[in-house]
Scaffold this active site. Structure first.
Site, short mmCIF file in Angstrom:
data_model
loop_
_atom_site.label_atom_id
_atom_site.label_comp_id
_atom_site.label_asym_id
_atom_site.label_seq_id
_atom_site.Cartn_x
_atom_site.Cartn_y
_atom_site.Cartn_z
N TYR A 141 -14.24 93.02 -43.29
CA TYR A 141 -13.53 94.20 -42.23
C TYR A 141 -12.93 95.29 -43.34
O TYR A 141 -12.65 96.16 -42.72
CB TYR A 141 -12.28 93.30 -41.78
CG TYR A 141 -12.59 92.81 -40.18
CD1 TYR A 141 -13.88 91.86 -40.13
CD2 TYR A 141 -11.83 92.82 -39.56
CE1 TYR A 141 -14.05 91.21 -39.02
CE2 TYR A 141 -12.02 92.43 -38.01
CZ TYR A 141 -12.94 91.58 -38.11
OH TYR A 141 -13.41 91.18 -36.63
N LYS A 192 -20.59 80.51 -45.97
CA LYS A 192 -22.01 80.50 -45.99
C LYS A 192 -22.54 80.53 -47.46
O LYS A 192 -23.10 81.55 -47.90
CB LYS A 192 -22.45 81.61 -45.26
CG LYS A 192 -24.07 81.89 -44.95
CD LYS A 192 -24.43 80.84 -43.91
CE LYS A 192 -25.86 81.02 -43.62
NZ LYS A 192 -26.43 80.03 -42.71
N ASP A 224 -22.65 78.41 -39.73
CA ASP A 224 -23.73 78.15 -38.37
C ASP A 224 -23.37 76.81 -37.90
O ASP A 224 -23.21 76.40 -36.79
CB ASP A 224 -25.36 78.63 -38.71
CG ASP A 224 -25.50 77.81 -39.98
OD1 ASP A 224 -24.85 77.53 -40.82
OD2 ASP A 224 -26.92 78.00 -40.36
N ASP A 248 -13.02 85.43 -37.11
CA ASP A 248 -12.97 86.11 -35.84
C ASP A 248 -13.91 85.50 -34.83
O ASP A 248 -13.28 85.37 -33.63
CB ASP A 248 -13.34 87.48 -36.07
CG ASP A 248 -13.52 88.48 -34.77
OD1 ASP A 248 -12.42 88.46 -34.00
OD2 ASP A 248 -14.50 89.07 -34.46
N ASP A 252 -12.64 82.54 -31.44
CA ASP A 252 -12.93 82.94 -29.92
C ASP A 252 -13.78 81.75 -29.26
O ASP A 252 -13.51 81.30 -28.32
CB ASP A 252 -14.13 83.99 -29.73
CG ASP A 252 -13.21 85.59 -29.41
OD1 ASP A 252 -12.00 85.48 -29.90
OD2 ASP A 252 -13.71 86.27 -28.95
C1 IPM Z 1 -9.31 89.60 -33.02
C2 IPM Z 1 -9.99 91.03 -32.40
C3 IPM Z 1 -9.76 92.03 -33.65
C4 IPM Z 1 -10.61 91.49 -34.85
C5 IPM Z 1 -10.47 93.33 -33.19
C6 IPM Z 1 -9.74 93.65 -31.72
C7 IPM Z 1 -10.14 94.43 -34.08
O1 IPM Z 1 -11.09 90.60 -32.01
O2 IPM Z 1 -7.89 89.90 -33.39
O3 IPM Z 1 -9.78 88.76 -33.12
O4 IPM Z 1 -11.76 91.67 -34.74
O5 IPM Z 1 -9.98 91.07 -35.65
MG MG Z 2 -11.70 88.42 -32.45
#
Ligand code: IPM
Ligand code: MG
Length: 359
Positions: A141, A192, A224, A248, A252
């Site tokens: 990032y 990884k 993975d 990240d 999710d």
């Molecule tokens: C998160 C979001 C952010 C990230 C974005 C909005 C920049 O997806 O906080 O997980 O990728 O970190």
């Molecule tokens: Mg995110």
């Protein structure tokens, strides 16, 4: 002396959900003796529209001087074609970097009331309680060099750099091991290392730091496989630690195990218990302004703030209990609604949490 909270609603549903979290904070302030001052600031697209930058100096100052930051979400269709340097997301990344919020804690807890809201079978997810520790200020990032360049043959080439120093891995390792010590003493480091040297180093440092925590059982998993295991048998995990980008993605994925990303809070911490607290979901421009968004992730982020930055564990538990009691009453926003529940909007959900706090 009262503690200062910088309130940065951001964009889209950020505005509505933060308003509910502020109601909760005001209730704690007025009825339960929480000594805080709140001040609002602009970030993301809202800040760009106001002053041409997603992270104005005034917002940064406000955040620096605060004991904790409450953030909604940033981004939206309106700003998608802007130059990447001034996109709303840069406001968020800038706050993380400037405040050195390197440790991102993302719990994925399944509330028993919501077992049927998950797309996975109830027996796979019931009782789920995972903590993902994501490195937040390094890795791909932020790595340099980065960009899009034009090659000699006029073809464009995009590039980013995955980069970690030992010290960056060490400090997130300590947060992860300490988190594991407070839980079930099981830590899975995700990398990884079979392909990327950078994460080969990641693994080496994790093993080195583990010597200081002999009680914690450390395991390693390739990313993975970790993604697969999270949906196959998520309850094998307790604490997971991983890089910025893998975290990240995996967070999710873990969020959906719990039924809705609308339920999950997060804390991004510096080395001194200062933190930025935000729901892990985004600004959801498709439902913004329609009183549909689930404010629970933001309200639960307030609980994390009370616990980690404001030293108010009892109030944190109070807020978490209030959220559970509202779920017990069968109130559901759209994202967690299943037949037989009572469907309510953002405002009503926030009001119900405040009412539950008062009883
Ligand atoms: C998160 C979001 C952010 C990230 C974005 C909005 C920049 O997806 O906080 O997980 O990728 O970190
Ligand atoms: Mg995110």
């Amino acid at each position: 002396m009262s503690k200062k909270i910088a309130v940065l609603p951001g964009d889209g549903i950020g505005i509505e959900i933060v308003a509910q979290a502020v109601k909760v904070l005001n209730c704690l302030k007025n009825d339960f003796g929480l000594d805080v001052e709140m001040e609002n600031g602009l970030v993301g697209g809202a800040a760009y529209d106001d002053s041409g930058t997603p992270l104005p100096e005034a917002t940064l100052k406000l955040a620096r001087e605060a004991d904790a930051v409450l953030l909604g979400a940033v981004g939206g269709y309106k700003w998608e074609s802007l130059d990447i340097a001034v996109r709303p997301e840069k406001g968020l990344l800038g706050l993380r970097a400037e405040l050195e919020l390197f440790a991102n804690l993302r719990p994925a807890i399944l509330y028993p009331q919501l077992a049927h809201a998950s797309t996975l079978k109830p027996e796979v997810v019931s009782g789920l309680d995972i903590m993902i520790v994501r490195e937040l200020t390094g890795g791909i990032y932020f790595g340099q060099p980065r960009g899009i360049r034009v090659l000699d043959n006029d073809e464009k080439q995009g590039f980013n750099t995955l980069i970690y120093k030992e010290s960056e891995i060490e400090r997130i390792a300590h947060v992860a091991f300490e988190t594991a010590m407070k839980r079930n003493k099981k830590l899975c480091s995700v990398d990884k290392a079979n392909v990327l040297e950078c994460t080969e180093l990641w693994r080496e440092v994790m093993i080195r730091v583990s010597k200081e925590y002999p009680e914690v059982e450390l395991s390693h998993m390739y990313v993975d496989n970790a993604a697969m295991q999270l949906v196959r048998a998520p309850k094998q995990f307790d604490v997971m630690v991983t890089t910025n980008m893998f975290g990240d993605i995996l967070s999710d994925c873990a969020a959906m195990l719990t039924g809705s990303i609308g339920m999950l809070p997060s804390a991004s911490m510096d080395k001194n218990q200062k933190g930025m607290y935000e729901p892990i979901h985004g600004s959801a421009p498709d439902i913004a302004g329609q009183d549909m968004a689930n404010p629970m992730a933001t309200i639960l982020s307030v609980a994390m703030m009370l616990r980690y930055s404001l030293g108010a564990e009892e109030l944190a538990i109070k807020v978490e209990n209030a959220v559970e009691s509202v779920l017990d009453q069968g109130l559901r926003t759209e994202d967690i609604y299943t037949e037989g529940d009572t469907k309510v909007g953002t405002e009503a959900m926030g009001d119900a949490v405040v009412a539950a706090l008062k009883t």
